[in-house]
Scaffold this motif. Structure first.
Motif, PDB file in Angstrom:
ATOM      1  N   ALA A 212       5.080   5.037  -6.203  1.00  0.00           N
ATOM      2  CA  ALA A 212       4.642   6.544  -6.432  1.00  0.00           C
ATOM      3  C   ALA A 212       2.403   6.209  -6.047  1.00  0.00           C
ATOM      4  O   ALA A 212       2.013   7.203  -5.571  1.00  0.00           O
ATOM      5  N   GLN A 213       2.417   5.549  -6.789  1.00  0.00           N
ATOM      6  CA  GLN A 213       1.003   5.006  -6.064  1.00  0.00           C
ATOM      7  C   GLN A 213      -0.062   4.900  -5.027  1.00  0.00           C
ATOM      8  O   GLN A 213      -1.242   5.859  -4.827  1.00  0.00           O
ATOM      9  N   ALA A 214       0.205   3.962  -4.378  1.00  0.00           N
ATOM     10  CA  ALA A 214       0.599   4.119  -3.132  1.00  0.00           C
ATOM     11  C   ALA A 214       0.114   5.903  -2.166  1.00  0.00           C
ATOM     12  O   ALA A 214      -0.569   4.812  -1.758  1.00  0.00           O
ATOM     13  N   SER A 215       1.541   5.770  -2.475  1.00  0.00           N
ATOM     14  CA  SER A 215       1.845   6.988  -1.933  1.00  0.00           C
ATOM     15  C   SER A 215       0.301   7.645  -1.772  1.00  0.00           C
ATOM     16  O   SER A 215      -0.181   8.407  -1.450  1.00  0.00           O
ATOM     17  N   GLN A 216       0.260   8.175  -2.807  1.00  0.00           N
ATOM     18  CA  GLN A 216      -1.115   9.504  -4.278  1.00  0.00           C
ATOM     19  C   GLN A 216      -2.257   8.429  -2.984  1.00  0.00           C
ATOM     20  O   GLN A 216      -3.079   9.284  -2.265  1.00  0.00           O
ATOM     21  N   ARG A 217      -1.990   7.276  -2.751  1.00  0.00           N
ATOM     22  CA  ARG A 217      -3.804   6.542  -2.654  1.00  0.00           C
ATOM     23  C   ARG A 217      -3.852   7.287  -0.889  1.00  0.00           C
ATOM     24  O   ARG A 217      -5.649   7.773  -0.799  1.00  0.00           O
TER      25      ARG A 217
ATOM     26  N   GLN B  76       1.652  -3.491  -2.307  1.00  0.00           N
ATOM     27  CA  GLN B  76       1.547  -5.038  -2.604  1.00  0.00           C
ATOM     28  C   GLN B  76       2.201  -4.946  -3.418  1.00  0.00           C
ATOM     29  O   GLN B  76       2.959  -6.090  -3.632  1.00  0.00           O
ATOM     30  N   CYS B  77       1.576  -4.806  -4.401  1.00  0.00           N
ATOM     31  CA  CYS B  77       2.132  -4.782  -6.182  1.00  0.00           C
ATOM     32  C   CYS B  77       3.671  -4.736  -6.486  1.00  0.00           C
ATOM     33  O   CYS B  77       4.646  -4.704  -7.115  1.00  0.00           O
ATOM     34  N   ALA B  78       4.124  -3.284  -5.041  1.00  0.00           N
ATOM     35  CA  ALA B  78       5.103  -2.607  -5.195  1.00  0.00           C
ATOM     36  C   ALA B  78       5.873  -3.775  -4.949  1.00  0.00           C
ATOM     37  O   ALA B  78       7.513  -3.392  -4.777  1.00  0.00           O
ATOM     38  N   ARG B  79       5.834  -4.246  -3.576  1.00  0.00           N
ATOM     39  CA  ARG B  79       6.639  -5.128  -2.764  1.00  0.00           C
ATOM     40  C   ARG B  79       7.367  -6.548  -3.774  1.00  0.00           C
ATOM     41  O   ARG B  79       8.295  -7.262  -3.545  1.00  0.00           O
ATOM     42  N   ASN B  80       5.772  -6.542  -4.425  1.00  0.00           N
ATOM     43  CA  ASN B  80       6.189  -8.431  -5.236  1.00  0.00           C
ATOM     44  C   ASN B  80       5.663  -7.779  -6.855  1.00  0.00           C
ATOM     45  O   ASN B  80       4.559  -8.328  -7.340  1.00  0.00           O
TER      46      ASN B  80
ATOM     47  N   LEU C  52      -1.050   2.084   6.560  1.00  0.00           N
ATOM     48  CA  LEU C  52      -0.999   1.483   5.533  1.00  0.00           C
ATOM     49  C   LEU C  52       0.960   3.168   5.664  1.00  0.00           C
ATOM     50  O   LEU C  52       1.708   2.730   4.921  1.00  0.00           O
ATOM     51  N   ALA C  53       0.424   4.139   6.281  1.00  0.00           N
ATOM     52  CA  ALA C  53       1.359   4.968   6.994  1.00  0.00           C
ATOM     53  C   ALA C  53       2.519   4.313   6.898  1.00  0.00           C
ATOM     54  O   ALA C  53       3.818   4.653   6.818  1.00  0.00           O
ATOM     55  N   GLN C  54       2.678   3.141   8.360  1.00  0.00           N
ATOM     56  CA  GLN C  54       3.755   2.262   9.116  1.00  0.00           C
ATOM     57  C   GLN C  54       4.561   1.511   7.886  1.00  0.00           C
ATOM     58  O   GLN C  54       5.994   1.841   7.473  1.00  0.00           O
ATOM     59  N   ALA C  55       3.865   1.312   6.718  1.00  0.00           N
ATOM     60  CA  ALA C  55       4.255   0.130   5.648  1.00  0.00           C
ATOM     61  C   ALA C  55       4.768   1.234   4.263  1.00  0.00           C
ATOM     62  O   ALA C  55       5.684   0.715   3.901  1.00  0.00           O
ATOM     63  N   LEU C  56       4.194   2.016   4.437  1.00  0.00           N
ATOM     64  CA  LEU C  56       5.127   3.051   3.065  1.00  0.00           C
ATOM     65  C   LEU C  56       6.367   3.123   3.611  1.00  0.00           C
ATOM     66  O   LEU C  56       6.911   3.626   2.403  1.00  0.00           O
ATOM     67  N   HIS C  57       6.612   3.887   5.083  1.00  0.00           N
ATOM     68  CA  HIS C  57       7.462   4.108   5.363  1.00  0.00           C
ATOM     69  C   HIS C  57       8.764   2.752   5.799  1.00  0.00           C
ATOM     70  O   HIS C  57       9.628   3.054   5.611  1.00  0.00           O
ATOM     71  N   GLU C  58       8.099   1.591   5.500  1.00  0.00           N
ATOM     72  CA  GLU C  58       9.151   0.830   6.218  1.00  0.00           C
ATOM     73  C   GLU C  58       9.869   0.766   4.038  1.00  0.00           C
ATOM     74  O   GLU C  58      10.893   0.233   4.262  1.00  0.00           O
ATOM     75  N   ALA C  59       9.453   0.607   3.794  1.00  0.00           N
ATOM     76  CA  ALA C  59       9.219  -0.318   1.885  1.00  0.00           C
ATOM     77  C   ALA C  59       9.815   1.350   1.400  1.00  0.00           C
ATOM     78  O   ALA C  59      10.476   1.202   0.030  1.00  0.00           O
ATOM     79  N   GLU C  60      10.011   2.451   1.884  1.00  0.00           N
ATOM     80  CA  GLU C  60      10.432   3.325   1.256  1.00  0.00           C
ATOM     81  C   GLU C  60      11.943   3.293   0.258  1.00  0.00           C
ATOM     82  O   GLU C  60      12.449   2.813  -0.454  1.00  0.00           O
ATOM     83  N   THR C  61      12.688   2.329   1.558  1.00  0.00           N
ATOM     84  CA  THR C  61      14.221   2.581   1.370  1.00  0.00           C
ATOM     85  C   THR C  61      14.552   1.550   0.296  1.00  0.00           C
ATOM     86  O   THR C  61      15.113   1.226  -0.662  1.00  0.00           O
ATOM     87  N   ASP C  62      13.365  -0.038   0.216  1.00  0.00           N
ATOM     88  CA  ASP C  62      13.449  -0.799  -1.180  1.00  0.00           C
ATOM     89  C   ASP C  62      13.409  -0.498  -2.046  1.00  0.00           C
ATOM     90  O   ASP C  62      13.904  -0.345  -2.748  1.00  0.00           O
ATOM     91  N   VAL C  63      12.293   1.050  -1.710  1.00  0.00           N
ATOM     92  CA  VAL C  63      11.747   0.513  -3.343  1.00  0.00           C
ATOM     93  C   VAL C  63      12.741   1.806  -4.012  1.00  0.00           C
ATOM     94  O   VAL C  63      13.294   1.793  -5.239  1.00  0.00           O
ATOM     95  N   ARG C  64      14.085   2.457  -3.208  1.00  0.00           N
ATOM     96  CA  ARG C  64      14.673   3.697  -3.479  1.00  0.00           C
ATOM     97  C   ARG C  64      15.615   2.899  -4.547  1.00  0.00           C
ATOM     98  O   ARG C  64      16.378   3.290  -5.391  1.00  0.00           O
ATOM     99  N   LEU C  65      15.782   1.485  -3.497  1.00  0.00           N
ATOM    100  CA  LEU C  65      17.098   0.673  -3.613  1.00  0.00           C
ATOM    101  C   LEU C  65      16.944  -0.121  -5.289  1.00  0.00           C
ATOM    102  O   LEU C  65      18.393  -0.870  -5.416  1.00  0.00           O
ATOM    103  N   SER C  66      15.139  -0.346  -5.450  1.00  0.00           N
ATOM    104  CA  SER C  66      15.246  -1.236  -6.597  1.00  0.00           C
ATOM    105  C   SER C  66      15.478  -0.615  -7.633  1.00  0.00           C
ATOM    106  O   SER C  66      14.941   1.066  -7.575  1.00  0.00           O
TER     107      SER C  66
ATOM    108  N   GLN D 171      -7.843   0.769   0.813  1.00  0.00           N
ATOM    109  CA  GLN D 171      -7.711  -0.715   0.240  1.00  0.00           C
ATOM    110  C   GLN D 171      -6.406  -1.053  -1.262  1.00  0.00           C
ATOM    111  O   GLN D 171      -6.635  -1.613  -1.661  1.00  0.00           O
ATOM    112  N   GLU D 172      -7.882   0.579  -1.892  1.00  0.00           N
ATOM    113  CA  GLU D 172      -6.464   0.090  -3.394  1.00  0.00           C
ATOM    114  C   GLU D 172      -4.966   0.798  -3.228  1.00  0.00           C
ATOM    115  O   GLU D 172      -4.234   0.557  -3.682  1.00  0.00           O
ATOM    116  N   ALA D 173      -5.161   1.194  -2.198  1.00  0.00           N
ATOM    117  CA  ALA D 173      -3.462   1.782  -1.748  1.00  0.00           C
ATOM    118  C   ALA D 173      -2.618   0.795  -1.381  1.00  0.00           C
ATOM    119  O   ALA D 173      -1.484   0.022  -1.062  1.00  0.00           O
TER     120      ALA D 173
END
Length: 398
Positions: free
Chosen positions: A265-270, A302-306, A241-255, A295-297
């Motif tokens: 934000a909720q995934a990061s908090q979880r 996954q919801c943030a990606r899609n 999850l730490a790796q996935a959050l790091h990889e998705a950070e740029t896409d989220v910032r640009l979205s 699992q919740e994170a």
């Protein structure tokens, strides 16, 4: 001179009267024989036994009540309360040396023995007499041995009647040789049986304790293995999850989709909560809670990606179990078991929910688990729509 002779005569008369008063009368000499030299103190004097009836201890009150014992029975009871060996007058099969040896034998060992030797057979049978006398004296595990010219009976609460009968039967040949030898053989058999029973009891207790210890050890071992498995899975998910959050950070910032940012934000908090839960996890409940947070994170990421495939409910909906993840169907909280993400159709929309293992298995078999319904404001609503229902507090209530 005459007065002096008169005084001497009077003094001689007084001395004679005193000596006559000190001498026992012939009628009571036998009754007091037990306290005088030449008589054995553990013998029942003839004066204590009526000649009209043999011994009979039966159908009488307890010692604290009104006694209906015959005079001879009172002698037996009182004698056995004082002595360990009581021998009826007229018994010739036991010498004074035998009685002294039996007295020492009765007191030396466990259980103690009470030995009664009668010259006549008790009314109602020797076995019944022995049982009644044992109960009347409240001897408990102390063994009462009653010997008559007709045979021997014994009773003790430490040994069953059947086993005691076998012991008396085994001692019968020894009684034919010598009463003292037979009594000692029976007493040794009783004590050996009590020791064997004690050894068996200790062995059973030890075996039960060993079985309980093994079961507890096995249970502790399984719980430890389950704890290690859950922690390993939770740590693995947290690392991914730490790796996935790091990889998705740029896409989220640009979205520009606010839902993406909210889910991220909720995934990061979880993820933060998962890391904190793993640091202090020491029990199975802690490990399950950490795994459920991971699992919740993953679900929120996954919801943030899609976001178009995300559940129709907004972030923070009770179905997401924000405070404590819980099964979407039965409301089992994460602290009570592992939750797994599942996808199902809800009113024509694809929705990802968390489900416990039992509900997940029903979904795999093509069955839809029943959603728990609770009362809220007088209406029945799904548990996650209730404003007062808390899975951690209310899940076990039915």
């Amino acid at each position: 001179m005459a007065s002096r002779r008169c005084f001497l005569c009077i003094r001689a008369s007084l001395i004679s009267l005193v000596l006559l008063a000190a001498l026992p009368l012939p009628g009571i000499a036998r009754a007091e024989a037990a306290g005088h030299a030449g008589m054995r103190p553990n013998r029942i004097a003839q004066a204590a036994r009526p000649t009209r009836d043999p011994f009979s201890i039966a159908q009488r009150t307890a010692p604290g009540g009104e006694s209906s014992l015959a005079i001879n029975e009172e002698a037996v009871v009182q004698g056995l309360q004082r002595e360990n060996v009581l021998v009826d007058e007229g018994i010739t099969r036991l010498t004074a040396g035998d009685e002294r040896a039996l007295e020492a034998f009765a007191a030396d060992g466990r259980p103690r023995l009470k030995i009664l030797v009668l010259a006549v057979e008790p009314t109602g049978g020797r076995a019944s007499f022995t049982l009644n006398l044992h109960r009347y004296l409240s001897l408990g595990e102390t063994a009462l041995v009653v010997v008559t010219p007709e045979g021997v009976s014994a009773h003790s609460e430490a040994i069953s009647r059947e086993r005691m009968q076998r012991l008396t039967d085994e001692a019968a040949p020894q009684f034919a040789l010598s009463w003292r030898q037979g009594i000692e053989h029976l007493g040794n058999g009783i004590r050996a049986e009590v020791r064997a029973r004690s050894v068996r009891t200790r062995a059973v207790i030890l075996a039960l304790a060993l079985v309980v210890a093994l079961l507890l050890s096995w249970r502790a071992y399984r719980r430890r293995r389950e704890l290690e498995r859950l922690l390993a899975e939770a740590r693995g998910r947290a690392a991914d999850l730490a790796q996935a959050l790091h990889e998705a950070e740029t896409d989220v910032r640009l979205s520009e989709d606010p839902r993406v940012k909210e889910y991220y934000a909720q995934a990061s908090q979880r993820f933060v909560e998962t890391s904190a839960a793993l640091e202090k996890a020491v029990t199975l409940a802690d490990a399950r809670h950490a795994l459920a947070l991971a699992q919740e994170a993953e679900r929120l990421l996954q919801c943030a990606r899609n976001p178009t495939a995300a559940p129709d409910d907004p972030p923070g909906d009770p179905a997401g179990a924000e405070e404590m993840p819980a099964c979407f169907f039965c409301s089992r909280p994460a602290s009570e078991g592992v939750l797994e993400p599942s996808t199902l159709d809800v009113q024509g929309r694809r929705r990802r929910v968390l489900a416990c293992r039992a509900c997940t298995e029903e979904l795999r078999q093509g069955r839809m688990p029943r959603v728990r319904v609770v009362h809220d404001g007088g209406n029945e609503v799904p548990w996650f729509r209730s404003s007062t229902y808390d899975p951690r507090r209310d899940w076990t209530r039915r």
